[in-house]
Motif scaffolding. Structure first.
Motif, PDB file in Angstrom:
ATOM      1  N   VAL A  55      27.986  49.644  11.622  1.00  0.00           N
ATOM      2  CA  VAL A  55      27.064  50.763  11.838  1.00  0.00           C
ATOM      3  C   VAL A  55      26.576  51.241  10.561  1.00  0.00           C
ATOM      4  CG1 VAL A  55      26.699  52.997  12.984  1.00  0.00           C
ATOM      5  CG2 VAL A  55      28.198  51.308  14.201  1.00  0.00           C
ATOM      6  N   ILE A  56      25.399  51.689  10.343  1.00  0.00           N
ATOM      7  CA  ILE A  56      24.744  52.315   9.190  1.00  0.00           C
ATOM      8  C   ILE A  56      24.584  53.506   9.766  1.00  0.00           C
ATOM      9  CG2 ILE A  56      23.206  52.309   7.347  1.00  0.00           C
ATOM     10  CD1 ILE A  56      22.530  49.455   7.960  1.00  0.00           C
ATOM     11  N   THR A  57      25.229  54.710   9.011  1.00  0.00           N
ATOM     12  CA  THR A  57      25.155  56.072   9.314  1.00  0.00           C
ATOM     13  C   THR A  57      23.988  56.640   8.222  1.00  0.00           C
ATOM     14  OG1 THR A  57      27.446  56.043   9.924  1.00  0.00           O
ATOM     15  CG2 THR A  57      26.469  58.159   9.375  1.00  0.00           C
ATOM     16  N   SER A  58      24.272  56.371   7.214  1.00  0.00           N
ATOM     17  CA  SER A  58      23.066  56.754   6.102  1.00  0.00           C
ATOM     18  C   SER A  58      23.176  55.794   4.870  1.00  0.00           C
ATOM     19  CB  SER A  58      23.562  58.069   5.508  1.00  0.00           C
ATOM     20  OG  SER A  58      24.773  58.248   5.185  1.00  0.00           O
ATOM     21  N   PHE A  59      22.347  56.101   4.007  1.00  0.00           N
ATOM     22  CA  PHE A  59      22.282  55.202   2.544  1.00  0.00           C
ATOM     23  C   PHE A  59      21.698  56.185   1.458  1.00  0.00           C
ATOM     24  CE2 PHE A  59      18.342  53.879   4.870  1.00  0.00           C
ATOM     25  CZ  PHE A  59      17.559  54.062   3.959  1.00  0.00           C
ATOM     26  N   SER A  60      22.097  56.108   0.222  1.00  0.00           N
ATOM     27  CA  SER A  60      21.740  56.999  -0.598  1.00  0.00           C
ATOM     28  C   SER A  60      21.872  56.196  -1.925  1.00  0.00           C
ATOM     29  CB  SER A  60      22.669  58.185  -0.752  1.00  0.00           C
ATOM     30  OG  SER A  60      22.241  59.016  -1.771  1.00  0.00           O
ATOM     31  N   PRO A  61      20.801  56.315  -2.775  1.00  0.00           N
ATOM     32  CA  PRO A  61      19.643  57.298  -2.780  1.00  0.00           C
ATOM     33  C   PRO A  61      18.531  56.509  -1.489  1.00  0.00           C
ATOM     34  CG  PRO A  61      19.233  55.973  -4.643  1.00  0.00           C
ATOM     35  CD  PRO A  61      20.683  55.608  -4.211  1.00  0.00           C
ATOM     36  N   GLY A  62      17.674  57.103  -1.248  1.00  0.00           N
ATOM     37  CA  GLY A  62      16.496  56.843  -0.274  1.00  0.00           C
ATOM     38  C   GLY A  62      15.579  56.065  -0.856  1.00  0.00           C
ATOM     39  N   SER A  63      15.390  55.996  -2.321  1.00  0.00           N
ATOM     40  CA  SER A  63      14.529  55.225  -3.098  1.00  0.00           C
ATOM     41  C   SER A  63      14.954  55.099  -4.245  1.00  0.00           C
ATOM     42  CB  SER A  63      13.242  56.052  -3.047  1.00  0.00           C
ATOM     43  OG  SER A  63      13.310  57.089  -3.822  1.00  0.00           O
ATOM     44  N   GLY A  64      14.261  53.986  -5.022  1.00  0.00           N
ATOM     45  CA  GLY A  64      14.839  53.691  -6.361  1.00  0.00           C
ATOM     46  C   GLY A  64      13.998  52.296  -6.944  1.00  0.00           C
ATOM     47  N   PRO A  65      14.163  52.093  -8.088  1.00  0.00           N
ATOM     48  CA  PRO A  65      13.521  50.803  -8.446  1.00  0.00           C
ATOM     49  C   PRO A  65      14.430  49.537  -8.290  1.00  0.00           C
ATOM     50  CG  PRO A  65      14.266  52.048 -10.243  1.00  0.00           C
ATOM     51  CD  PRO A  65      14.595  52.903  -9.075  1.00  0.00           C
ATOM     52  N   VAL A  66      14.016  48.513  -8.579  1.00  0.00           N
ATOM     53  CA  VAL A  66      14.502  47.192  -8.572  1.00  0.00           C
ATOM     54  C   VAL A  66      15.914  47.516  -9.659  1.00  0.00           C
ATOM     55  CG1 VAL A  66      14.886  44.863  -9.341  1.00  0.00           C
ATOM     56  CG2 VAL A  66      13.188  45.818  -8.018  1.00  0.00           C
ATOM     57  N   GLY A  67      17.158  47.319  -9.165  1.00  0.00           N
ATOM     58  CA  GLY A  67      18.263  47.451  -9.840  1.00  0.00           C
ATOM     59  C   GLY A  67      19.228  48.583  -9.470  1.00  0.00           C
ATOM     60  N   THR A  68      18.393  49.459  -8.481  1.00  0.00           N
ATOM     61  CA  THR A  68      19.168  50.693  -8.220  1.00  0.00           C
ATOM     62  C   THR A  68      20.440  50.270  -7.218  1.00  0.00           C
ATOM     63  OG1 THR A  68      17.391  51.809  -8.022  1.00  0.00           O
ATOM     64  CG2 THR A  68      19.064  52.758  -6.587  1.00  0.00           C
ATOM     65  N   GLU A  69      21.781  51.109  -7.467  1.00  0.00           N
ATOM     66  CA  GLU A  69      22.803  50.746  -6.669  1.00  0.00           C
ATOM     67  C   GLU A  69      22.776  51.674  -5.535  1.00  0.00           C
ATOM     68  OE1 GLU A  69      27.233  49.789  -7.839  1.00  0.00           O
ATOM     69  OE2 GLU A  69      26.935  51.957  -7.505  1.00  0.00           O
ATOM     70  N   VAL A  70      22.828  51.194  -4.300  1.00  0.00           N
ATOM     71  CA  VAL A  70      22.484  51.921  -2.966  1.00  0.00           C
ATOM     72  C   VAL A  70      23.831  52.011  -2.324  1.00  0.00           C
ATOM     73  CG1 VAL A  70      21.465  52.200  -1.013  1.00  0.00           C
ATOM     74  CG2 VAL A  70      20.099  51.199  -2.805  1.00  0.00           C
ATOM     75  N   THR A  71      24.365  53.269  -2.051  1.00  0.00           N
ATOM     76  CA  THR A  71      25.608  53.518  -1.245  1.00  0.00           C
ATOM     77  C   THR A  71      25.331  53.648   0.308  1.00  0.00           C
ATOM     78  OG1 THR A  71      26.610  54.562  -3.222  1.00  0.00           O
ATOM     79  CG2 THR A  71      27.582  54.983  -1.143  1.00  0.00           C
ATOM     80  N   ILE A  72      25.919  52.647   0.914  1.00  0.00           N
ATOM     81  CA  ILE A  72      25.608  52.729   2.299  1.00  0.00           C
ATOM     82  C   ILE A  72      26.779  53.163   2.974  1.00  0.00           C
ATOM     83  CG2 ILE A  72      25.189  51.236   4.480  1.00  0.00           C
ATOM     84  CD1 ILE A  72      23.762  49.236   2.436  1.00  0.00           C
ATOM     85  N   THR A  73      26.798  54.086   4.003  1.00  0.00           N
ATOM     86  CA  THR A  73      28.009  54.463   4.637  1.00  0.00           C
ATOM     87  C   THR A  73      27.757  54.320   6.256  1.00  0.00           C
ATOM     88  OG1 THR A  73      26.890  56.756   4.906  1.00  0.00           O
ATOM     89  CG2 THR A  73      28.530  56.483   3.010  1.00  0.00           C
ATOM     90  N   GLY A  74      28.987  54.384   6.837  1.00  0.00           N
ATOM     91  CA  GLY A  74      28.915  53.866   8.271  1.00  0.00           C
ATOM     92  C   GLY A  74      30.322  53.644   8.621  1.00  0.00           C
ATOM     93  N   SER A  75      30.389  52.587   9.513  1.00  0.00           N
ATOM     94  CA  SER A  75      31.808  52.248  10.184  1.00  0.00           C
ATOM     95  C   SER A  75      31.619  50.573  10.229  1.00  0.00           C
ATOM     96  CB  SER A  75      31.897  52.887  11.517  1.00  0.00           C
ATOM     97  OG  SER A  75      31.035  52.476  12.459  1.00  0.00           O
ATOM     98  N   ASP A  76      32.902  50.024  10.360  1.00  0.00           N
ATOM     99  CA  ASP A  76      32.891  48.439  10.118  1.00  0.00           C
ATOM    100  C   ASP A  76      32.326  47.743   9.445  1.00  0.00           C
ATOM    101  OD1 ASP A  76      34.955  48.558  12.720  1.00  0.00           O
ATOM    102  OD2 ASP A  76      33.233  48.883  14.026  1.00  0.00           O
ATOM    103  N   LEU A  77      32.260  48.238   8.199  1.00  0.00           N
ATOM    104  CA  LEU A  77      31.722  47.561   6.885  1.00  0.00           C
ATOM    105  C   LEU A  77      32.374  46.825   6.143  1.00  0.00           C
ATOM    106  CD1 LEU A  77      29.379  50.752   5.597  1.00  0.00           C
ATOM    107  CD2 LEU A  77      28.588  49.058   7.285  1.00  0.00           C
TER     108      LEU A  77
END
Length: 192
Positions: A55-77
């Protein structure tokens, strides 16, 4: 009662003397199913496989250029094998826990949904991740002027501008009219 690898089913129905229907309870893991009454219990010889649906609850940041590290939170990941940004696999994937992972936006990615790929299921984010592309300048007008002259710059990917400069001198203020038009006054120090 009805138990899935030791976890009690919250809800079950005795349909007949030979049939019981039960909902798989939260927290159940792969293993045998057992049933019990006042006279005893019995357990299945084969295991019931509990599929893990991420399950994807949220992700952060919501935008960024190529190379941005995105943190995804949720469950069963924890079993996720890939993160896909609008069709392209992430550059890297780091699973921090069952509740969080991090992925890097790949070259060529465009704005759209984030998908997490798990052996049991693939799920997609509710919202879009916006890929910020580098700006390009197509032209500007007027082509000359004194300090304070307003210059209109046309191009692409101008919505996320952080700076407009003239020969290395940053404009004190600029106005983004659209993704293709920005206006800025020639700053002091903008020498030819």
């Amino acid at each position: 009662g009805v138990f899935f690898n030791g976890t009690a089913a919250d809800d079950f129905t005795v349909d007949s003397d030979s049939v019981v229907s039960a909902n798989v309870p939260v927290g159940a893991t792969t293993g045998s199913i057992s049933v019990s009454n006042l006279a005893g219990s019995d357990t299945t010889a084969a295991d019931f496989v509990v599929l893990r649906i991420p399950v994807i609850t949220s992700f952060s940041p919501g935008s960024g250029p190529v190379g941005t590290e995105v943190t995804i939170t949720g469950s069963d990941l924890s079993g996720v094998t890939d993160v896909v940004f609008n069709g392209l696999s992430a550059v890297s994937l780091n699973i921090d826990s069952d509740l969080q992972l991090r992925a890097v936006v790949p070259t060529g990615a465009t704005s759209g949904k984030i998908r997490v790929v798990h052996p049991d299921s693939t799920v997609e984010s509710a919202g879009d991740f916006t890929v910020i592309l580098p700006p390009t300048i197509a032209g500007f007008s007027p082509t000359n002027g004194v300090v304070g002259t307003e210059v209109t710059i046309t191009g692409t990917n101008l919505l996320e501008l952080t700076e407009v400069s003239f020969n290395g001198a940053a404009a004190d203020d600029f106005t983004v009219d659209s993704d293709s038009v920005v206006r800025a006054d020639v700053p002091v120090g903008a020498n030819t």
